[in-house]
Design a protein around this motif. Structure first.
Motif, short mmCIF file in Angstrom:
data_model
loop_
_atom_site.label_atom_id
_atom_site.label_comp_id
_atom_site.label_asym_id
_atom_site.label_seq_id
_atom_site.Cartn_x
_atom_site.Cartn_y
_atom_site.Cartn_z
N ARG A 1 -129.14 67.36 37.84
CA ARG A 1 -128.02 68.22 37.49
C ARG A 1 -126.70 67.61 37.91
O ARG A 1 -126.66 66.74 38.77
CB ARG A 1 -128.22 69.57 38.17
N PRO A 2 -125.58 68.07 37.31
CA PRO A 2 -124.26 67.61 37.77
C PRO A 2 -124.09 67.87 39.26
O PRO A 2 -124.58 68.87 39.79
CB PRO A 2 -123.29 68.47 36.94
N SER A 3 -123.38 66.97 39.92
CA SER A 3 -123.22 67.10 41.37
C SER A 3 -121.87 66.54 41.79
O SER A 3 -121.16 65.92 41.00
CB SER A 3 -124.34 66.35 42.10
N GLY A 4 -121.52 66.78 43.05
CA GLY A 4 -120.31 66.21 43.63
C GLY A 4 -119.20 67.23 43.78
O GLY A 4 -119.33 68.41 43.46
N LEU A 5 -118.07 66.75 44.30
CA LEU A 5 -116.90 67.59 44.57
C LEU A 5 -115.96 67.59 43.37
O LEU A 5 -115.49 66.54 42.93
CB LEU A 5 -116.16 67.06 45.80
N LEU A 6 -115.68 68.77 42.84
CA LEU A 6 -114.74 68.95 41.73
C LEU A 6 -113.44 69.50 42.31
O LEU A 6 -113.40 70.64 42.77
CB LEU A 6 -115.31 69.91 40.69
N ARG A 7 -112.38 68.69 42.28
CA ARG A 7 -111.10 69.08 42.88
C ARG A 7 -110.15 69.56 41.78
O ARG A 7 -109.84 68.82 40.84
CB ARG A 7 -110.47 67.92 43.65
N ILE A 8 -109.69 70.82 41.93
CA ILE A 8 -108.81 71.43 40.93
C ILE A 8 -107.52 71.88 41.60
O ILE A 8 -107.55 72.59 42.60
CB ILE A 8 -109.50 72.62 40.24
N ASN A 9 -106.40 71.47 41.03
CA ASN A 9 -105.09 71.90 41.50
C ASN A 9 -104.67 73.10 40.65
O ASN A 9 -104.59 73.00 39.43
CB ASN A 9 -104.08 70.77 41.37
N ALA A 10 -104.42 74.24 41.28
CA ALA A 10 -104.16 75.46 40.51
C ALA A 10 -103.11 76.32 41.19
O ALA A 10 -103.01 76.36 42.41
CB ALA A 10 -105.46 76.27 40.36
N SER A 11 -102.32 77.01 40.38
CA SER A 11 -101.41 78.01 40.93
C SER A 11 -102.24 79.15 41.51
O SER A 11 -103.38 79.39 41.10
CB SER A 11 -100.47 78.54 39.85
N ARG A 12 -101.67 79.86 42.49
CA ARG A 12 -102.43 80.87 43.21
C ARG A 12 -102.95 81.98 42.29
O ARG A 12 -104.01 82.56 42.53
CB ARG A 12 -101.57 81.46 44.33
N ILE A 13 -102.22 82.28 41.24
CA ILE A 13 -102.64 83.36 40.35
C ILE A 13 -103.92 83.03 39.60
O ILE A 13 -104.55 83.92 39.03
CB ILE A 13 -101.53 83.70 39.34
N SER A 14 -104.32 81.77 39.59
CA SER A 14 -105.47 81.35 38.80
C SER A 14 -106.77 81.99 39.29
O SER A 14 -107.67 82.26 38.49
CB SER A 14 -105.61 79.83 38.83
N LEU A 15 -106.90 82.21 40.59
CA LEU A 15 -108.14 82.79 41.11
C LEU A 15 -108.38 84.19 40.57
O LEU A 15 -109.42 84.43 39.94
CB LEU A 15 -108.13 82.78 42.64
N PRO A 16 -107.47 85.14 40.77
CA PRO A 16 -107.76 86.48 40.25
C PRO A 16 -107.77 86.56 38.73
O PRO A 16 -108.51 87.38 38.15
CB PRO A 16 -106.64 87.34 40.84
N LEU A 17 -106.97 85.73 38.05
CA LEU A 17 -106.88 85.83 36.60
C LEU A 17 -108.03 85.13 35.87
O LEU A 17 -108.39 85.53 34.77
CB LEU A 17 -105.55 85.25 36.11
N ALA A 18 -108.60 84.08 36.47
CA ALA A 18 -109.56 83.29 35.70
C ALA A 18 -110.67 82.65 36.51
O ALA A 18 -111.80 82.54 36.04
CB ALA A 18 -108.81 82.19 34.93
N LEU A 19 -110.39 82.19 37.72
CA LEU A 19 -111.31 81.28 38.39
C LEU A 19 -112.45 81.95 39.14
O LEU A 19 -113.53 81.35 39.27
CB LEU A 19 -110.54 80.38 39.37
N THR A 20 -112.24 83.13 39.68
CA THR A 20 -113.26 83.74 40.53
C THR A 20 -114.61 83.83 39.82
O THR A 20 -115.65 83.43 40.35
CB THR A 20 -112.81 85.13 41.00
N ARG A 21 -114.60 84.33 38.61
CA ARG A 21 -115.87 84.50 37.89
C ARG A 21 -116.47 83.16 37.49
O ARG A 21 -117.70 83.00 37.45
CB ARG A 21 -115.69 85.39 36.67
N VAL A 22 -115.63 82.15 37.22
CA VAL A 22 -116.15 80.83 36.85
C VAL A 22 -116.82 80.18 38.05
O VAL A 22 -117.92 79.62 37.95
CB VAL A 22 -115.01 79.93 36.32
N ILE A 23 -116.18 80.26 39.22
CA ILE A 23 -116.75 79.65 40.42
C ILE A 23 -118.05 80.36 40.80
O ILE A 23 -119.02 79.72 41.23
CB ILE A 23 -115.74 79.70 41.57
#
Length: 298
Positions: free
Chosen positions: A91-113
């Motif tokens: 399976r895919p592995s390793g560290l995925l580093r994403i630079n994001a504005s703070r609003i990204s977590l509640p608007l989009a990222l939480t469910r993806v992570i």
């Protein structure tokens, strides 16, 4: 070929990316003294300093910037190829580093992570909250997340959210004391919570649509912040008017804690996008992230 030099280049890149020896040591799982020794060895082999060091900061010298500009794409290419080789067997592995504005977590990222943690347990996702327009390539990120209009045209962009509006909100307590603004001109009579632009240092002008035209309004007030969550908290406390993305305050508006104002002037934003450099082949960890986004957005 100088083998010692080659093995220490990723450490030099980490110091440049993290902006310090201690932060690089934490990322690499090494001691700060070991990181310092590795950098010093490279500097001795090259015959010139790569970093200008003070008690408070570490900055690249001209030689350092030249070296980092050369080795960063090469190190990233090596890293991606190794991950593709690993992915052939599993399976895919390793560290995925994403630079994001703070609003990204509640608007989009939480469910993806959350979905990534279940589907790809060998991928570690690091979100670096950043309100600046960061050069994700030079700073070693796999991808960035920003509002669509802020993304350079030479980047590949993947939609994370639908378009949304920027809205003005205030608490019922504030409106009870100072009234409601009914036109854009009325904003000059209100305490508006300002945004300091981190990169330029200027104050953000609130954007609206009036009679079919885009309008930017310079506002004034007693509070200035650098990100939306602080503005929302201040607005709920009755400090003044806040200008924020509508999804961030949807629950507060529904509950009555905040009131939507000047709705006829609201501008529609493009929405949030994941973006990354155009490559011949994506790293498996980034491909897994994109696949997860697309599956969740169906």
């Amino acid at each position: 070929m100088d083998r010692d030099l080659l093995t220490h280049l990723p450490i030099v890149a980490a110091v440049a990316r993290r902006g310090g020896f201690a932060a690089a040591a934490s990322e690499l799982g090494m001691s700060a003294s070991a990181v310092s020794h590795a950098v010093r060895l490279v500097e001795e082999r090259l015959g010139q300093p790569l970093f200008a060091r003070t008690t408070r900061s570490v900055a690249l010298t001209e030689a350092g910037r030249s070296l980092i500009g050369t080795i960063t794409p090469a190190l990233q290419d090596i890293h991606d190829r190794i991950e593709r080789i690993k992915a052939v067997k599993g399976r895919p592995s390793g560290l995925l580093r994403i630079n994001a504005s703070r609003i990204s977590l509640p608007l989009a990222l939480t469910r993806v992570i959350a979905a990534m943690a279940e589907r790809y347990p060998e991928v570690e996702v690091e979100i670096f909250s950043d309100e600046r327009l960061t050069d994700i390539i030079s700073e070693g990120f796999d991808a960035g997340i920003r509002v669509g209009e802020m993304i350079a045209q030479d980047m590949v962009a993947v939609r994370l959210t639908p378009p949304f509006r920027s809205v003005v909100v205030a608490s019922p307590a504030y409106i009870g004391r100072f009234g409601r603004p009914n036109t854009l001109a009325d904003l000059s009579d209100h305490n508006c919570i300002g945004y300091r632009l981190i990169r330029s240092g200027g104050l953000y002008q609130w954007e609206f649509v009036e009679d079919g035209r885009d309008v930017a309004v310079a506002v004034n007030g007693q509070a200035i912040v650098t990100e939306s969550h602080s503005a929302i908290e201040l607005a709920i406390a009755g400090v003044g008017l806040a200008y924020v993305f509508e999804p961030l305050v949807k629950a507060e508006i529904a509950s009555g804690r905040l009131v939507h104002l000047l709705s006829d002037y609201a501008v529609t934003e493009a929405g949030l996008f994941l973006y990354f450099p155009r490559r011949a082949e994506l790293a498996p960890k980034l491909r897994a992230f994109i696949d997860t986004v697309r599956q969740l957005n169906r």
